[in-house]
Enzyme design. Structure first.
Site, PDB file in Angstrom:
ATOM      1  N   GLN A  86      -5.002  -1.932   9.561  1.00  0.00           N
ATOM      2  CA  GLN A  86      -4.809  -3.228   8.909  1.00  0.00           C
ATOM      3  C   GLN A  86      -5.343  -4.347   9.799  1.00  0.00           C
ATOM      4  O   GLN A  86      -5.073  -4.383  11.003  1.00  0.00           O
ATOM      5  CB  GLN A  86      -3.310  -3.431   8.619  1.00  0.00           C
ATOM      6  CG  GLN A  86      -2.990  -4.646   7.797  1.00  0.00           C
ATOM      7  CD  GLN A  86      -3.503  -4.577   6.349  1.00  0.00           C
ATOM      8  OE1 GLN A  86      -3.677  -3.491   5.792  1.00  0.00           O
ATOM      9  NE2 GLN A  86      -3.761  -5.717   5.754  1.00  0.00           N
TER      10      GLN A  86
ATOM     11  N   LYS B  26       0.836  -1.206   0.000  1.00  0.00           N
ATOM     12  CA  LYS B  26       0.000   0.000   0.000  1.00  0.00           C
ATOM     13  C   LYS B  26       0.870   1.255   0.000  1.00  0.00           C
ATOM     14  O   LYS B  26       0.588   2.230  -0.695  1.00  0.00           O
ATOM     15  CB  LYS B  26      -0.940  -0.006   1.218  1.00  0.00           C
ATOM     16  CG  LYS B  26      -2.039  -1.063   1.115  1.00  0.00           C
ATOM     17  CD  LYS B  26      -2.829  -1.256   2.396  1.00  0.00           C
ATOM     18  CE  LYS B  26      -3.782  -2.444   2.243  1.00  0.00           C
ATOM     19  NZ  LYS B  26      -4.588  -2.749   3.414  1.00  0.00           N
TER      20      LYS B  26
ATOM     21  N   ASP C 246     -11.413   1.987   3.471  1.00  0.00           N
ATOM     22  CA  ASP C 246     -11.674   0.550   3.366  1.00  0.00           C
ATOM     23  C   ASP C 246     -13.174   0.280   3.205  1.00  0.00           C
ATOM     24  O   ASP C 246     -13.570  -0.810   2.796  1.00  0.00           O
ATOM     25  CB  ASP C 246     -11.236  -0.165   4.655  1.00  0.00           C
ATOM     26  CG  ASP C 246      -9.888  -0.871   4.521  1.00  0.00           C
ATOM     27  OD1 ASP C 246      -9.498  -1.189   3.386  1.00  0.00           O
ATOM     28  OD2 ASP C 246      -9.253  -1.103   5.562  1.00  0.00           O
TER      29      ASP C 246
HETATM   30  N1  GUN Z   1      -6.524  -7.331   5.856  1.00  0.00           N
HETATM   31  C1  GUN Z   1      -6.683  -8.054   4.714  1.00  0.00           C
HETATM   32  N2  GUN Z   1      -7.306  -7.301   3.786  1.00  0.00           N
HETATM   33  C2  GUN Z   1      -7.524  -6.088   4.338  1.00  0.00           C
HETATM   34  C3  GUN Z   1      -8.129  -4.903   3.865  1.00  0.00           C
HETATM   35  O1  GUN Z   1      -8.586  -4.779   2.724  1.00  0.00           O
HETATM   36  N3  GUN Z   1      -8.158  -3.868   4.745  1.00  0.00           N
HETATM   37  C4  GUN Z   1      -7.654  -3.970   5.992  1.00  0.00           C
HETATM   38  N4  GUN Z   1      -7.765  -2.905   6.787  1.00  0.00           N
HETATM   39  N5  GUN Z   1      -7.113  -5.065   6.464  1.00  0.00           N
HETATM   40  C5  GUN Z   1      -7.042  -6.116   5.635  1.00  0.00           C
END
Ligand code: GUN
Length: 282
Positions: free
Chosen positions: A96, A52, A119
């Protein structure tokens, strides 16, 4: 033989559009900024968060990563979330997942300001998605819809089947497909005669988390197959939830793994971040 819907090509297109949007926002005095909070040292999460960060830098988005120790208390984490909510220079904020077991994930997600929830996990954004209001849609289903659009798949009136009912993928995917005028069935581990239900699908979305779960006998000839799964085999190789080799003989279009939906998930996070930044101008 199916057309392969490449996430690589489409994500590159989306990212170049994001980079142009960043330039435009900067000329208006706003530098879009995404803050990611990572608690603990889950290896997969670390890889995702690094990805990211790299994506943001590539597109000119300011990236901040708050790396907190695994022992961080829930109150400490909530205090960080609230500080980011208050910080006007932060446009997108995500925590996350998964979080360490001593932290209540829902409580943390619910603390994120909805206007920064890139998200699309907060109850406010989920609710807006349900009633068809402007919202941040979760990145993976939003990426799948973008792939269907780019592949020119006509959706109105079609039958869609989603395998998997998670909050992050299955449920929001069903909502987005409904909004796009398909007739949607959501299947899960308790669904009876799953193969027969899947065979009715013009659009089949697999989000189960089991390698090569969807076999050729579950696919209607000519169907469009979207594979959300990312599974690591014992050999270390990545594979999706769909038996790609066999299903690509039957489907009219299919997404590959790797190089498919995963890249679009990353790209849509950037799109949501730009949108969050843009909304501060309105
Ligand atoms: N863990 C796995 N996929 C994601 C996601 O798309 N967002 C977040 N915040 N955590 C994750």
């Amino acid at each position: 033989m199916a057309t392969i819907i490449s996430g690589k090509a489409l994500a590159a297109e989306v990212k170049s559009r994001v980079a142009r949007d960043v330039e435009e926002l900067r000329s208006q005095g706003v530098t879009p900024c995404l803050t990611v909070i990572l608690v603990g040292d889950d290896p997969a999460s670390r890889v995702y968060v690094n990805g990211k960060e790299k994506d943001c830098i590539e597109c000119g988005i300011a990236s901040r990563v708050l790396r907190l120790p695994a022992e961080t208390t829930q109150d400490e984490l909530l205090a960080h979330v609230r500080a980011c909510n208050e910080d006007a220079s932060v446009h997108g904020l995500l925590v996350q997942l998964p979080l360490p077991a001593h932290i209540d994930e829902r409580a943390v997600i619910e603390a994120i300001a909805p206007e920064k929830d890139v998200d699309g996990f907060t109850p406010v954004n989920v609710g807006r998605l349900v009633i068809g209001e402007k919202c941040f849609a979760p990145c993976t289903p939003a990426g799948c819809m973008e792939m269907l659009r780019a592949a020119g798949v006509e959706l109105t009136g079609k039958r869609a089947v989603v395998i998997g009912r998670s909050n992050i993928v299955g449920k929001p995917m069903a909502l987005l497909l409904t909004a796009a005028n398909t007739t949607v069935t959501v299947c899960h581990s308790r669904t009876k005669d799953l193969a027969a239900v899947c065979r009715e699908a013009d659009v089949l979305v697999a989000a189960i988390g089991r390698p090569r779960f969807v076999t050729a006998d579950m696919v209607k000839p000519g169907a469009v197959v979207i594979d959300v799964g990312i599974n690591r085999l014992e050999t270390g190789k990545l594979c999706g939830d769909v038996d790609f080799d066999a299903v690509s003989e039957i489907a009219s279009a299919i997404t590959p793994v790797p190089g498919g939906v995963g890249l679009m998930t990353r790209a849509m996070l950037l799109v949501n971040t730009i949108e969050a930044a843009r909304r501060t101008l309105a």
